[in-house]
Design a protein around this motif. Structure first.
Motif, PDB file in Angstrom:
ATOM      1  N   LYS A  37       0.844  -1.203   0.000  1.00  0.00           N
ATOM      2  CA  LYS A  37       0.000   0.000   0.000  1.00  0.00           C
ATOM      3  C   LYS A  37       0.881   1.256   0.000  1.00  0.00           C
ATOM      4  O   LYS A  37       0.626   2.208  -0.745  1.00  0.00           O
ATOM      5  N   MET A  38       1.891   1.255   0.860  1.00  0.00           N
ATOM      6  CA  MET A  38       2.798   2.400   0.912  1.00  0.00           C
ATOM      7  C   MET A  38       3.499   2.606  -0.430  1.00  0.00           C
ATOM      8  O   MET A  38       3.661   3.732  -0.886  1.00  0.00           O
ATOM      9  N   ALA A  39       3.925   1.511  -1.038  1.00  0.00           N
ATOM     10  CA  ALA A  39       4.604   1.620  -2.336  1.00  0.00           C
ATOM     11  C   ALA A  39       3.671   2.212  -3.389  1.00  0.00           C
ATOM     12  O   ALA A  39       4.067   3.089  -4.166  1.00  0.00           O
ATOM     13  N   GLY A  40       2.430   1.775  -3.400  1.00  0.00           N
ATOM     14  CA  GLY A  40       1.452   2.307  -4.362  1.00  0.00           C
ATOM     15  C   GLY A  40       1.180   3.782  -4.149  1.00  0.00           C
ATOM     16  O   GLY A  40       1.134   4.566  -5.098  1.00  0.00           O
ATOM     17  N   GLN A  41       1.026   4.170  -2.898  1.00  0.00           N
ATOM     18  CA  GLN A  41       0.763   5.578  -2.584  1.00  0.00           C
ATOM     19  C   GLN A  41       1.983   6.438  -2.933  1.00  0.00           C
ATOM     20  O   GLN A  41       1.845   7.557  -3.441  1.00  0.00           O
ATOM     21  N   THR A  42       3.174   5.925  -2.669  1.00  0.00           N
ATOM     22  CA  THR A  42       4.401   6.647  -3.014  1.00  0.00           C
ATOM     23  C   THR A  42       4.488   6.867  -4.519  1.00  0.00           C
ATOM     24  O   THR A  42       4.824   7.965  -4.988  1.00  0.00           O
ATOM     25  N   ALA A  43       4.171   5.825  -5.284  1.00  0.00           N
ATOM     26  CA  ALA A  43       4.195   5.946  -6.747  1.00  0.00           C
ATOM     27  C   ALA A  43       3.191   6.983  -7.218  1.00  0.00           C
ATOM     28  O   ALA A  43       3.460   7.766  -8.132  1.00  0.00           O
TER      29      ALA A  43
ATOM     30  N   LEU B   4      -6.278   7.404  -5.609  1.00  0.00           N
ATOM     31  CA  LEU B   4      -5.696   6.141  -6.062  1.00  0.00           C
ATOM     32  C   LEU B   4      -6.790   5.107  -6.218  1.00  0.00           C
ATOM     33  O   LEU B   4      -7.560   4.867  -5.295  1.00  0.00           O
ATOM     34  N   MET B  38      11.712  -0.124  -1.229  1.00  0.00           N
ATOM     35  CA  MET B  38      10.701  -0.692  -2.128  1.00  0.00           C
ATOM     36  C   MET B  38       9.777   0.390  -2.678  1.00  0.00           C
ATOM     37  O   MET B  38       9.417   0.378  -3.851  1.00  0.00           O
ATOM     38  N   ALA B  39       9.401   1.321  -1.814  1.00  0.00           N
ATOM     39  CA  ALA B  39       8.506   2.397  -2.254  1.00  0.00           C
ATOM     40  C   ALA B  39       9.186   3.245  -3.322  1.00  0.00           C
ATOM     41  O   ALA B  39       8.576   3.605  -4.342  1.00  0.00           O
ATOM     42  N   THR B  42       9.396   1.278  -6.569  1.00  0.00           N
ATOM     43  CA  THR B  42       8.056   1.193  -7.166  1.00  0.00           C
ATOM     44  C   THR B  42       7.714   2.496  -7.888  1.00  0.00           C
ATOM     45  O   THR B  42       7.188   2.486  -9.006  1.00  0.00           O
ATOM     46  N   ALA B  43       8.026   3.617  -7.252  1.00  0.00           N
ATOM     47  CA  ALA B  43       7.750   4.915  -7.867  1.00  0.00           C
ATOM     48  C   ALA B  43       8.556   5.088  -9.147  1.00  0.00           C
ATOM     49  O   ALA B  43       8.053   5.605 -10.150  1.00  0.00           O
ATOM     50  N   SER B  46       6.918   2.969 -11.795  1.00  0.00           N
ATOM     51  CA  SER B  46       5.613   3.531 -12.160  1.00  0.00           C
ATOM     52  C   SER B  46       5.769   4.702 -13.125  1.00  0.00           C
ATOM     53  O   SER B  46       5.117   4.757 -14.173  1.00  0.00           O
ATOM     54  N   LYS B  71      -3.597   1.205  -9.704  1.00  0.00           N
ATOM     55  CA  LYS B  71      -2.371   0.401  -9.831  1.00  0.00           C
ATOM     56  C   LYS B  71      -2.327  -0.694  -8.781  1.00  0.00           C
ATOM     57  O   LYS B  71      -3.031  -0.636  -7.774  1.00  0.00           O
ATOM     58  N   VAL B  73       0.574  -3.453  -6.819  1.00  0.00           N
ATOM     59  CA  VAL B  73       1.991  -3.783  -6.597  1.00  0.00           C
ATOM     60  C   VAL B  73       2.076  -5.254  -6.221  1.00  0.00           C
ATOM     61  O   VAL B  73       1.497  -5.692  -5.220  1.00  0.00           O
TER      62      VAL B  73
END
Lengths: 134, 134
Positions: A37-43, B4, B38-39, B42-43, B46, B71, B73
């Motif tokens: 979730k954190m990775a997605g929000q960061t992206a 998101l 990881m975040a 991922t960014a 993306s 999205k 992950v």
């Protein structure tokens, strides 16, 4: 093929002065978000802030991207802390605030993070030097 | 302000057919990366995949962005697994493979993740349905 935060500094010229570029993502660590979730929000924050920066200075945004997208992910521990920093930084840096749609894990509309820049590294550091890495 | 993965589906028209759009980030869970690392990776994936998708279908990329950047992950547990999936997906989806510059945590050049899309959700799902969320 691209590289994250290369050994070289990202540099762009602003009014004839050489500058290093960086993006910061500031995320709430108090919400119990999982790492995915954190990775997605960061992206989400990274892309949204990049798109804002693109509109302000396309050349600098492209240079940051091509030279490796130097970025840093930092944490705060409350919504108040996040919003307070966002309000200050957005005055001189392209920033994008992210609210979660709440399909998973969080209540709809929860403010999770924001992206700042790419912008001159010294400007980013001025606001973020007290924060810890996620 | 953006959202998101909204409650609505991201939709675009391709040859007159309505389609839902999604981006997938596939990341290695075997490298011992911390959640901040990881975040960041991922960014990176993306944004890089988005920039590729933009060049192939600007309208669809913009629509995905405006409708909430839906999205997902997902994780794999080896470089071989990551590269095998990347080679398959890149044949029909805009994909961006990320190698870390190795300033922190990893050896320089380590392949960490890739981004796929935004692209038609059914195309993404065809390749990723067996994978687990990060």
């Amino acid at each position: 093929m691209s590289f994250l935060a290369g050994g070289f500094a990202c540099k762009a010229y602003c009014k004839g002065i050489l500058m290093a570029l960086k993006q910061a993502i500031i995320i709430r660590a108090d919400l119990g978000m999982g790492k995915g979730k954190m990775a997605g929000q960061t992206a989400h924050a990274s892309l949204s802030a990049y798109r804002k920066a693109e509109r302000e200075d396309l050349d600098a945004a492209r240079q940051w991207e091509e030279e490796g997208q130097k970025k840093i992910v930092l944490k705060v521990t409350s919504e108040e802390g996040l919003l307070s920093l966002f309000e200050k930084m957005k005055k001189e840096i392209p920033c994008a605030l992210i609210r979660d749609a709440g399909r998973t894990q969080l209540e709809p509309g929860t403010i999770t993070c924001f992206g700042a820049g790419p912008a001159e590294e010294s400007k980013i550091n001025k606001y973020t030097k007290e924060l810890k890495l996620l």
